[in-house]
Write a protein that holds these residues in place. Structure first.
Motif, PDB file in Angstrom:
ATOM      1  N   LYS A 177       0.832  -1.202   0.000  1.00  0.00           N
ATOM      2  CA  LYS A 177       0.000   0.000   0.000  1.00  0.00           C
ATOM      3  C   LYS A 177       0.872   1.259   0.000  1.00  0.00           C
ATOM      4  O   LYS A 177       0.530   2.257  -0.642  1.00  0.00           O
ATOM      5  CB  LYS A 177      -0.934  -0.012   1.201  1.00  0.00           C
ATOM      6  CG  LYS A 177      -2.001  -1.105   1.126  1.00  0.00           C
ATOM      7  CD  LYS A 177      -2.848  -1.176   2.386  1.00  0.00           C
ATOM      8  CE  LYS A 177      -3.860  -2.307   2.298  1.00  0.00           C
ATOM      9  NZ  LYS A 177      -4.650  -2.458   3.549  1.00  0.00           N
ATOM     10  N   ALA A 178       1.998   1.205   0.703  1.00  0.00           N
ATOM     11  CA  ALA A 178       2.909   2.346   0.716  1.00  0.00           C
ATOM     12  C   ALA A 178       3.496   2.587  -0.673  1.00  0.00           C
ATOM     13  O   ALA A 178       3.614   3.732  -1.125  1.00  0.00           O
ATOM     14  CB  ALA A 178       4.025   2.117   1.735  1.00  0.00           C
ATOM     15  N   ALA A 179       3.843   1.511  -1.367  1.00  0.00           N
ATOM     16  CA  ALA A 179       4.375   1.653  -2.726  1.00  0.00           C
ATOM     17  C   ALA A 179       3.329   2.284  -3.645  1.00  0.00           C
ATOM     18  O   ALA A 179       3.646   3.160  -4.460  1.00  0.00           O
ATOM     19  CB  ALA A 179       4.800   0.290  -3.259  1.00  0.00           C
TER      20      ALA A 179
ATOM     21  N   ARG B  14       1.213   7.370  -6.354  1.00  0.00           N
ATOM     22  CA  ARG B  14       0.193   8.413  -6.544  1.00  0.00           C
ATOM     23  C   ARG B  14       0.789   9.813  -6.455  1.00  0.00           C
ATOM     24  O   ARG B  14       0.276  10.744  -7.077  1.00  0.00           O
ATOM     25  CB  ARG B  14      -0.913   8.278  -5.484  1.00  0.00           C
ATOM     26  CG  ARG B  14      -1.822   7.084  -5.658  1.00  0.00           C
ATOM     27  CD  ARG B  14      -2.874   7.059  -4.579  1.00  0.00           C
ATOM     28  NE  ARG B  14      -3.835   8.137  -4.742  1.00  0.00           N
ATOM     29  CZ  ARG B  14      -4.611   8.613  -3.766  1.00  0.00           C
ATOM     30  NH1 ARG B  14      -4.520   8.108  -2.552  1.00  0.00           N
ATOM     31  NH2 ARG B  14      -5.460   9.574  -3.998  1.00  0.00           N
ATOM     32  N   VAL B  15       1.858   9.956  -5.684  1.00  0.00           N
ATOM     33  CA  VAL B  15       2.492  11.276  -5.568  1.00  0.00           C
ATOM     34  C   VAL B  15       3.725  11.402  -6.469  1.00  0.00           C
ATOM     35  O   VAL B  15       4.546  12.308  -6.306  1.00  0.00           O
ATOM     36  CB  VAL B  15       2.868  11.598  -4.097  1.00  0.00           C
ATOM     37  CG1 VAL B  15       1.628  11.621  -3.224  1.00  0.00           C
ATOM     38  CG2 VAL B  15       3.902  10.626  -3.547  1.00  0.00           C
ATOM     39  N   GLY B  16       3.857  10.468  -7.416  1.00  0.00           N
ATOM     40  CA  GLY B  16       4.912  10.579  -8.408  1.00  0.00           C
ATOM     41  C   GLY B  16       6.279  10.116  -7.967  1.00  0.00           C
ATOM     42  O   GLY B  16       7.291  10.529  -8.535  1.00  0.00           O
TER      43      GLY B  16
ATOM     44  N   VAL C 258       6.683  12.486   0.167  1.00  0.00           N
ATOM     45  CA  VAL C 258       6.713  11.300   1.034  1.00  0.00           C
ATOM     46  C   VAL C 258       5.875  11.553   2.289  1.00  0.00           C
ATOM     47  O   VAL C 258       5.093  10.705   2.713  1.00  0.00           O
ATOM     48  CB  VAL C 258       8.162  10.937   1.420  1.00  0.00           C
ATOM     49  CG1 VAL C 258       8.176   9.784   2.430  1.00  0.00           C
ATOM     50  CG2 VAL C 258       8.964  10.552   0.186  1.00  0.00           C
ATOM     51  N   ALA C 259       6.024  12.748   2.870  1.00  0.00           N
ATOM     52  CA  ALA C 259       5.263  13.091   4.062  1.00  0.00           C
ATOM     53  C   ALA C 259       3.760  13.108   3.765  1.00  0.00           C
ATOM     54  O   ALA C 259       2.950  12.660   4.596  1.00  0.00           O
ATOM     55  CB  ALA C 259       5.708  14.449   4.605  1.00  0.00           C
ATOM     56  N   LEU C 260       3.379  13.591   2.586  1.00  0.00           N
ATOM     57  CA  LEU C 260       1.969  13.583   2.203  1.00  0.00           C
ATOM     58  C   LEU C 260       1.452  12.162   2.053  1.00  0.00           C
ATOM     59  O   LEU C 260       0.346  11.831   2.527  1.00  0.00           O
ATOM     60  CB  LEU C 260       1.790  14.334   0.883  1.00  0.00           C
ATOM     61  CG  LEU C 260       1.587  15.835   0.942  1.00  0.00           C
ATOM     62  CD1 LEU C 260       1.624  16.423  -0.466  1.00  0.00           C
ATOM     63  CD2 LEU C 260       0.260  16.167   1.598  1.00  0.00           C
ATOM     64  N   ALA C 261       2.234  11.320   1.386  1.00  0.00           N
ATOM     65  CA  ALA C 261       1.815   9.927   1.215  1.00  0.00           C
ATOM     66  C   ALA C 261       1.637   9.249   2.569  1.00  0.00           C
ATOM     67  O   ALA C 261       0.671   8.500   2.781  1.00  0.00           O
ATOM     68  CB  ALA C 261       2.850   9.182   0.363  1.00  0.00           C
ATOM     69  N   ARG C 262       2.547   9.508   3.488  1.00  0.00           N
ATOM     70  CA  ARG C 262       2.432   8.926   4.833  1.00  0.00           C
ATOM     71  C   ARG C 262       1.183   9.435   5.547  1.00  0.00           C
ATOM     72  O   ARG C 262       0.508   8.685   6.253  1.00  0.00           O
ATOM     73  CB  ARG C 262       3.682   9.274   5.648  1.00  0.00           C
ATOM     74  CG  ARG C 262       3.683   8.693   7.066  1.00  0.00           C
ATOM     75  CD  ARG C 262       4.916   9.119   7.826  1.00  0.00           C
ATOM     76  NE  ARG C 262       5.002  10.574   7.936  1.00  0.00           N
ATOM     77  CZ  ARG C 262       6.077  11.217   8.413  1.00  0.00           C
ATOM     78  NH1 ARG C 262       7.146  10.539   8.786  1.00  0.00           N
ATOM     79  NH2 ARG C 262       6.087  12.532   8.491  1.00  0.00           N
TER      80      ARG C 262
ATOM     81  N   LEU D  39      -1.931  18.052  -2.111  1.00  0.00           N
ATOM     82  CA  LEU D  39      -2.586  18.121  -0.803  1.00  0.00           C
ATOM     83  C   LEU D  39      -4.108  18.164  -0.952  1.00  0.00           C
ATOM     84  O   LEU D  39      -4.833  17.378  -0.337  1.00  0.00           O
ATOM     85  CB  LEU D  39      -2.084  19.344  -0.044  1.00  0.00           C
ATOM     86  CG  LEU D  39      -2.666  19.604   1.338  1.00  0.00           C
ATOM     87  CD1 LEU D  39      -2.276  18.497   2.300  1.00  0.00           C
ATOM     88  CD2 LEU D  39      -2.170  20.951   1.878  1.00  0.00           C
ATOM     89  N   PHE D  40      -4.594  19.070  -1.782  1.00  0.00           N
ATOM     90  CA  PHE D  40      -6.038  19.184  -1.975  1.00  0.00           C
ATOM     91  C   PHE D  40      -6.597  17.964  -2.710  1.00  0.00           C
ATOM     92  O   PHE D  40      -7.686  17.482  -2.396  1.00  0.00           O
ATOM     93  CB  PHE D  40      -6.379  20.469  -2.721  1.00  0.00           C
ATOM     94  CG  PHE D  40      -6.440  21.673  -1.833  1.00  0.00           C
ATOM     95  CD1 PHE D  40      -7.640  22.090  -1.281  1.00  0.00           C
ATOM     96  CD2 PHE D  40      -5.297  22.398  -1.535  1.00  0.00           C
ATOM     97  CE1 PHE D  40      -7.705  23.197  -0.454  1.00  0.00           C
ATOM     98  CE2 PHE D  40      -5.351  23.508  -0.708  1.00  0.00           C
ATOM     99  CZ  PHE D  40      -6.553  23.916  -0.161  1.00  0.00           C
TER     100      PHE D  40
END
Length: 230
Positions: A126-128, A133-135, A155-159, A189-190
């Motif tokens: 799921k992390a991958a 999704r965030v490129g 990375v922080a956004l994905a987390r 973010l949005f």
């Protein structure tokens, strides 16, 4: 017959007083606030007005001196630290200005942490997917020091969103980024918040970022002095 949904965030008469060498300092002074699910809220105002502290109280990172804080149906002011930690794990995603990634872990490991702590056997897969999704599908095995500031914030956004939080908090998420990279992070973010159906609460000094929010709460001297709804 119609029924009004309960607010996802509700604060009543919230104060926060901290000690200092010069004596007690009132950081928040009688905050009353109700936020509907799915809204985006921008906290704006001069430095020292209480924006980041208010966000920390709503996220369960700081306990008020007095008043009540109810988030996602939970009275946070009554919870001990262990229950607050579990509440945040299950309901909240947080993005900080300084990223707060663990330097000895890869991007994949940093993003997987919330799910691994919850015992999810599929955390790495799921992390991958979330990094994709965030490129950052090509950066899974890179450490924070090997990533640019914009990549670290991705990375922080994905987390922050991997566990499907009901509420996404962001404290100056573009403050350490150049304008072009910051705009990319804002779009993510949005977009991620919208995809998750999350309520978004962010602190910002950027008028353009604040203008994208459904509501702008203007703070001064620890009080909300304006509730602007475009």
């Amino acid at each position: 017959m119609s029924f009004l949904a309960a607010p996802v965030i509700e604060l009543a008469a919230v104060t926060l007083r901290l000690g200092s060498a010069a004596g007690p300092v009132d950081i928040l002074r009688g905050i009353d606030l109700s936020v509907e699910a799915g809204q985006s809220i921008g906290l704006i105002g001069p430095s020292g007005s209480g924006k980041s502290t208010l966000l920390a109280v709503m996220a369960g990172l700081e306990k008020p001196t007095s008043g009540t804080v109810t988030v996602a149906g939970q009275p946070l002011h009554t919870l001990d630290e262990d229950r607050l930690a579990r509440f945040r794990r299950d309901n909240v995603g947080i993005v900080f200005q300084s990223f707060h990634l663990i330097p000895t872990m890869t991007a994949l490991e940093n993003v997987a942490i919330p799910l691994e702590l919850a015992g999810d056997a599929g955390a790495r897969d799921k992390a991958a997917a979330e990094l994709g999704r965030v490129g950052l599908a090509h950066r899974l095995d890179h450490y924070p020091a090997q990533l640019s500031g914009g990549e670290q914030q991705r990375v922080a956004l994905a987390r922050a969103v991997i566990a499907g939080p009901r509420i996404l908090f962001a404290d100056e998420p573009t403050g350490n980024l150049d304008s072009h990279t910051g705009e990319t992070i804002v779009e993510l973010l949005f977009g991620l918040g919208r995809d998750a159906g999350a309520t978004l609460v962010l602190v910002t000094h950027d008028p353009a970022l604040a203008a994208r929010c459904d509501r702008r709460l203007r703070l001064a001297d620890g009080r909300i002095i304006a509730d602007e709804r475009p």
